[in-house]
Write a protein that holds these residues in place. Structure first.
Motif, PDB file in Angstrom:
ATOM      1  N   THR A   4       0.871  -1.285  -0.069  1.00  0.00           N
ATOM      2  CA  THR A   4      -0.095   0.041   0.051  1.00  0.00           C
ATOM      3  C   THR A   4       0.957   1.201  -0.045  1.00  0.00           C
ATOM      4  O   THR A   4       0.651   2.260  -0.665  1.00  0.00           O
ATOM      5  CB  THR A   4      -0.855   0.084   1.105  1.00  0.00           C
ATOM      6  N   VAL A   5       1.960   1.240   0.734  1.00  0.00           N
ATOM      7  CA  VAL A   5       2.881   2.433   0.960  1.00  0.00           C
ATOM      8  C   VAL A   5       3.517   2.434  -0.522  1.00  0.00           C
ATOM      9  O   VAL A   5       3.725   3.604  -0.960  1.00  0.00           O
ATOM     10  CB  VAL A   5       3.858   2.248   2.111  1.00  0.00           C
ATOM     11  N   VAL A   6       3.955   1.319  -1.094  1.00  0.00           N
ATOM     12  CA  VAL A   6       4.691   1.352  -2.482  1.00  0.00           C
ATOM     13  C   VAL A   6       3.520   2.212  -3.704  1.00  0.00           C
ATOM     14  O   VAL A   6       3.835   2.991  -4.155  1.00  0.00           O
ATOM     15  CB  VAL A   6       4.972   0.008  -2.872  1.00  0.00           C
ATOM     16  N   ASN A   7       2.325   1.451  -3.543  1.00  0.00           N
ATOM     17  CA  ASN A   7       1.376   1.740  -4.548  1.00  0.00           C
ATOM     18  C   ASN A   7       0.852   3.228  -4.586  1.00  0.00           C
ATOM     19  O   ASN A   7       0.609   3.857  -5.242  1.00  0.00           O
ATOM     20  CB  ASN A   7       0.348   1.037  -4.513  1.00  0.00           C
ATOM     21  N   LEU A   8       0.840   3.673  -3.291  1.00  0.00           N
ATOM     22  CA  LEU A   8       0.254   5.075  -3.075  1.00  0.00           C
ATOM     23  C   LEU A   8       1.469   6.042  -2.889  1.00  0.00           C
ATOM     24  O   LEU A   8       1.217   7.197  -2.872  1.00  0.00           O
ATOM     25  CB  LEU A   8      -0.506   5.275  -1.992  1.00  0.00           C
ATOM     26  N   GLY A   9       2.712   5.858  -2.845  1.00  0.00           N
ATOM     27  CA  GLY A   9       3.913   6.729  -2.741  1.00  0.00           C
ATOM     28  C   GLY A   9       4.151   7.293  -1.514  1.00  0.00           C
ATOM     29  O   GLY A   9       4.899   8.250  -1.591  1.00  0.00           O
ATOM     30  N   GLY A  10       3.663   6.681  -0.381  1.00  0.00           N
ATOM     31  CA  GLY A  10       4.041   7.452   0.885  1.00  0.00           C
ATOM     32  C   GLY A  10       3.173   6.871   2.016  1.00  0.00           C
ATOM     33  O   GLY A  10       2.275   6.090   1.967  1.00  0.00           O
ATOM     34  N   PHE A  11       3.802   7.085   3.267  1.00  0.00           N
ATOM     35  CA  PHE A  11       3.040   6.766   4.596  1.00  0.00           C
ATOM     36  C   PHE A  11       1.828   7.404   4.732  1.00  0.00           C
ATOM     37  O   PHE A  11       0.942   6.765   5.247  1.00  0.00           O
ATOM     38  CB  PHE A  11       4.110   6.706   5.539  1.00  0.00           C
ATOM     39  N   THR A  12       1.568   8.658   4.449  1.00  0.00           N
ATOM     40  CA  THR A  12       0.597   9.514   4.786  1.00  0.00           C
ATOM     41  C   THR A  12      -0.572   8.962   3.840  1.00  0.00           C
ATOM     42  O   THR A  12      -1.496   8.659   4.519  1.00  0.00           O
ATOM     43  CB  THR A  12       0.636  10.974   4.803  1.00  0.00           C
ATOM     44  N   ALA A  13      -0.474   8.807   2.503  1.00  0.00           N
ATOM     45  CA  ALA A  13      -1.704   8.343   1.748  1.00  0.00           C
ATOM     46  C   ALA A  13      -1.845   6.753   1.894  1.00  0.00           C
ATOM     47  O   ALA A  13      -3.134   6.527   2.083  1.00  0.00           O
ATOM     48  CB  ALA A  13      -0.669   8.013   0.121  1.00  0.00           C
ATOM     49  N   ALA A  14      -0.778   6.131   2.406  1.00  0.00           N
ATOM     50  CA  ALA A  14      -1.164   4.699   2.909  1.00  0.00           C
ATOM     51  C   ALA A  14      -2.007   4.696   4.056  1.00  0.00           C
ATOM     52  O   ALA A  14      -3.154   3.876   4.288  1.00  0.00           O
ATOM     53  CB  ALA A  14       0.385   3.876   3.183  1.00  0.00           C
ATOM     54  N   ALA A  15      -1.656   5.283   5.026  1.00  0.00           N
ATOM     55  CA  ALA A  15      -2.548   5.503   6.391  1.00  0.00           C
ATOM     56  C   ALA A  15      -3.968   6.170   6.192  1.00  0.00           C
ATOM     57  O   ALA A  15      -4.800   5.216   6.749  1.00  0.00           O
ATOM     58  CB  ALA A  15      -1.598   6.680   7.304  1.00  0.00           C
ATOM     59  N   ASN A  16      -4.141   6.998   5.190  1.00  0.00           N
ATOM     60  CA  ASN A  16      -5.342   7.335   4.878  1.00  0.00           C
ATOM     61  C   ASN A  16      -6.336   6.482   4.285  1.00  0.00           C
ATOM     62  O   ASN A  16      -7.354   6.098   4.549  1.00  0.00           O
ATOM     63  CB  ASN A  16      -5.091   8.703   3.959  1.00  0.00           C
ATOM     64  N   ALA A  17      -5.563   5.646   3.340  1.00  0.00           N
ATOM     65  CA  ALA A  17      -6.260   4.565   2.652  1.00  0.00           C
ATOM     66  C   ALA A  17      -6.449   3.371   3.537  1.00  0.00           C
ATOM     67  O   ALA A  17      -7.622   2.734   3.335  1.00  0.00           O
ATOM     68  CB  ALA A  17      -5.606   3.863   1.558  1.00  0.00           C
ATOM     69  N   LEU A  18      -5.789   3.128   4.592  1.00  0.00           N
ATOM     70  CA  LEU A  18      -5.689   2.067   5.490  1.00  0.00           C
ATOM     71  C   LEU A  18      -6.964   2.470   6.645  1.00  0.00           C
ATOM     72  O   LEU A  18      -6.992   1.640   7.535  1.00  0.00           O
ATOM     73  CB  LEU A  18      -4.743   1.283   5.885  1.00  0.00           C
ATOM     74  N   ASP A  19      -7.156   3.901   6.734  1.00  0.00           N
ATOM     75  CA  ASP A  19      -7.825   4.409   7.854  1.00  0.00           C
ATOM     76  C   ASP A  19      -7.046   4.133   9.251  1.00  0.00           C
ATOM     77  O   ASP A  19      -7.705   3.585   9.960  1.00  0.00           O
ATOM     78  CB  ASP A  19      -9.395   3.743   7.796  1.00  0.00           C
TER      79      ASP A  19
END
Length: 58
Positions: A4-19
């Motif tokens: 998820t971090v790789v696909n979205l390009g960062g920790f913040t985007a991954a955190a938002n996607a994973l809630d």
């Protein structure tokens, strides 16, 4: 979580996607790196995969 971090390009985007809070994502990645004794990401101004992982994911 790694993908998820790789696909979205960062920790913040991954955190938002994973809630999840960003700190949780960062901690889990750090724990994985410690457990595997490897560096998954380079923390430059922008999070990037290290060269090895980038080549393996191609």
């Amino acid at each position: 979580m790694f993908t998820t971090v790789v696909n979205l390009g960062g920790f913040t985007a991954a955190a938002n996607a994973l809630d999840l809070p960003r700190d949780n994502v960062s901690r889990r990645i750090n724990r994985s790196e410690e457990a595997l004794d490897i560096t998954l990401f380079q923390n430059n101004p922008k999070i990037t995969l290290n060269r090895l992982w980038k080549s393996l994911l191609r």
